[in-house]
Write a protein that holds these residues in place. Structure first.
Motif, short mmCIF file in Angstrom:
data_model
loop_
_atom_site.label_atom_id
_atom_site.label_comp_id
_atom_site.label_asym_id
_atom_site.label_seq_id
_atom_site.Cartn_x
_atom_site.Cartn_y
_atom_site.Cartn_z
N GLY A 161 1.44 6.42 -6.79
CA GLY A 161 0.35 7.33 -7.15
C GLY A 161 0.72 8.78 -6.95
O GLY A 161 0.42 9.63 -7.78
N SER A 162 1.41 9.07 -5.84
CA SER A 162 1.84 10.44 -5.58
C SER A 162 2.84 10.91 -6.63
O SER A 162 2.79 12.05 -7.08
N ALA A 163 3.75 9.99 -7.02
CA ALA A 163 4.71 10.34 -8.05
C ALA A 163 4.02 10.62 -9.38
O ALA A 163 4.38 11.54 -10.11
N GLY A 164 2.98 9.81 -9.68
CA GLY A 164 2.23 10.04 -10.91
C GLY A 164 1.50 11.36 -10.90
O GLY A 164 1.52 12.10 -11.91
N VAL A 165 0.89 11.69 -9.78
CA VAL A 165 0.19 12.98 -9.67
C VAL A 165 1.18 14.13 -9.79
O VAL A 165 0.91 15.14 -10.46
N ALA A 166 2.35 13.99 -9.16
CA ALA A 166 3.37 15.04 -9.24
C ALA A 166 3.86 15.22 -10.68
O ALA A 166 4.09 16.34 -11.12
N GLY A 211 0.82 -1.22 0.00
CA GLY A 211 0.00 0.00 0.00
C GLY A 211 0.85 1.25 0.00
O GLY A 211 0.55 2.22 -0.70
N VAL A 212 1.94 1.24 0.79
CA VAL A 212 2.83 2.39 0.82
C VAL A 212 3.47 2.60 -0.55
O VAL A 212 3.56 3.73 -1.06
N ALA A 213 3.90 1.47 -1.18
CA ALA A 213 4.50 1.58 -2.50
C ALA A 213 3.51 2.10 -3.52
O ALA A 213 3.83 2.93 -4.37
N SER A 214 2.25 1.59 -3.42
CA SER A 214 1.23 2.05 -4.35
C SER A 214 0.92 3.53 -4.16
O SER A 214 0.77 4.28 -5.12
#
Length: 394
Positions: free
Chosen positions: A104-109, A97-100
């Motif tokens: 996801g945060s990297a994708g949004v950034a 979950g942390v990796a996901s």
């Protein structure tokens, strides 16, 4: 011989005391034999119980052994028991979950960075200024809410395509000049993404423009094509001012031929813009070209760009810039039919003030000439809208 097996009395008496000893020994032996048997019986029972107990213990130990076996691997490595397995799964799920979440945060950034890069690559200042001025003009000219919104979208997509095309074409030159303020050079967005965005905006611009009216739409598309020609070729020639003059000069034609009161959207226009309105707008385009290029003249020359402002040089470009602004305003004051009233002369004074401010602040503030040109253009747009017959033959 007796059948009872008891001893005769005389034999017992004849034996005397000495004979009593064997008898007692015999009794003791019998008692001992019985004791042995009883003891043997007890031991056998205890043995049975001990066997059963042993089996019970072995059963318990077997169960415990199996549980222990579950906790040991083939080579003695610890395995996870039921509770430990649940803990391990929870940790694994939490790590996943942390990796996901991180992904996801990297994708949004990354998406946010790309959007910011596209916003900067479209040349937001000129894009917003041109879109606002043309939209205000058609609103005052009576296009109505729907026509005004449609115009805003058509002009906006056209300007976006021009700005993105410019940055995509100049990406290598900007990188060579070290222009880290450019979003492509700064790594916010790739040149390919900006190029794709430019073509997407151009595709959207075509139907939006034609919906404003066939003649008006074609006029706007010609202006956009001229701007693309500037990016691809004319930027480095002495004729670099032509696309700007054509683009700004097309504004009165667009407003006239697309205005619902003058021409239905699908019919040929029944009127044409005043010549001096077109000429004044073209002069404003020349001023905008000078103001837009002025901060980058020296860098452009170093990278081989030799357009009209670059050939003039920074000092002469600053001195020339007020001239087209003042000439455009003078046309709008004196050329329309009827006497020039106080409002027109006041507008002319405002343009002169903007031009002077841009000239005086150019050395201290790089964006001052462009801001002054936009201010003067805004005054002239208001002058266009307030003068009867400005966007129609008169």
């Amino acid at each position: 011989m007796t059948g009872s097996g008891e001893l005769p009395e005389d034999a017992a008496a004849g034996s005397g005391a000495g004979a009593a000893v064997p008898v007692q020994d015999a009794r003791r032996a019998a008692s001992s034999s019985a004791g042995i048997e009883s003891v043997a019986g007890i031991e056998s029972v205890e043995g049975i119980e001990s066997v059963e107990g042993a089996e019970g213990v072995e059963g318990m130990e077997g169960i415990r052994g199996e549980a222990a076996a579950e906790g040991q691997g083939a080579a003695g490595d610890p395995k996870v028991t039921g509770t430990a397995a649940m803990t391990r799964d929870a940790r694994t799920n939490r790590a996943a979950g942390v990796a996901s979440t991180a992904a996801g945060s990297a994708g949004v950034a990354a998406v946010a960075r790309m959007v910011a890069g596209l916003a900067r690559a479209c040349h937001p200042g000129p894009t917003a200024a041109v879109t606002t001025l043309v939209t205000a003009l058609v609103a005052v000219a009576g296009w109505g809410p729907a026509g005004t919104v449609l115009t805003a979208l058509a002009v906006l997509t056209g300007q976006l395509s021009v700005g993105w095309c410019n940055d995509a074409v100049d990406a290598a030159r900007d990188a060579g000049a070290g222009r880290t303020s450019k979003p492509i050079v700064a790594g916010l967005v790739s040149a390919r993404t900006v190029r794709v965005a430019a073509f997407a905006a151009l595709v959207a611009c075509v139907p939006l423009s034609l919906t404003c009216g066939v003649v008006a739409g074609v006029t706007h598309l010609v202006a956009v094509a001229a701007a693309w020609a500037y990016n691809l070729w004319l930027k480095g020639t002495a004729a670099s001012w032509v696309p700007y003059a054509a683009g700004f000069g097309a504004v009165p034609v667009f407003v006239t031929t697309g205005t619902p009161g003058h021409a239905p959207p699908v019919s040929p226009p029944v009127s044409s813009p005043a010549w001096w309105a077109v000429l004044a707008a073209a002069l404003l385009g020349c001023a905008a070209h000078l103001a837009n290029v002025l901060p980058d003249i020296e860098t452009d020359v170093a990278t081989g760009v030799r357009g009209w402002p670059q050939r003039l040089g920074p000092a002469r470009a600053r001195r020339v810039l007020p001239l087209p602004l003042l000439a455009a305003s003078a046309l709008l004051v004196v050329a329309p039919p009827g006497p020039a009233g106080p409002a027109r002369w006041l507008a002319f004074a405002g343009v002169a003030a903007c031009a002077a401010a841009g000239l005086l602040l150019a050395r201290r503030v790089a964006a001052a000439p462009f801001a002054a040109a936009i201010g003067a253009a805004g005054i002239d747009v208001l002058l266009l809208a307030a003068t009867p017959g400005v966007v129609s033959g008169g």
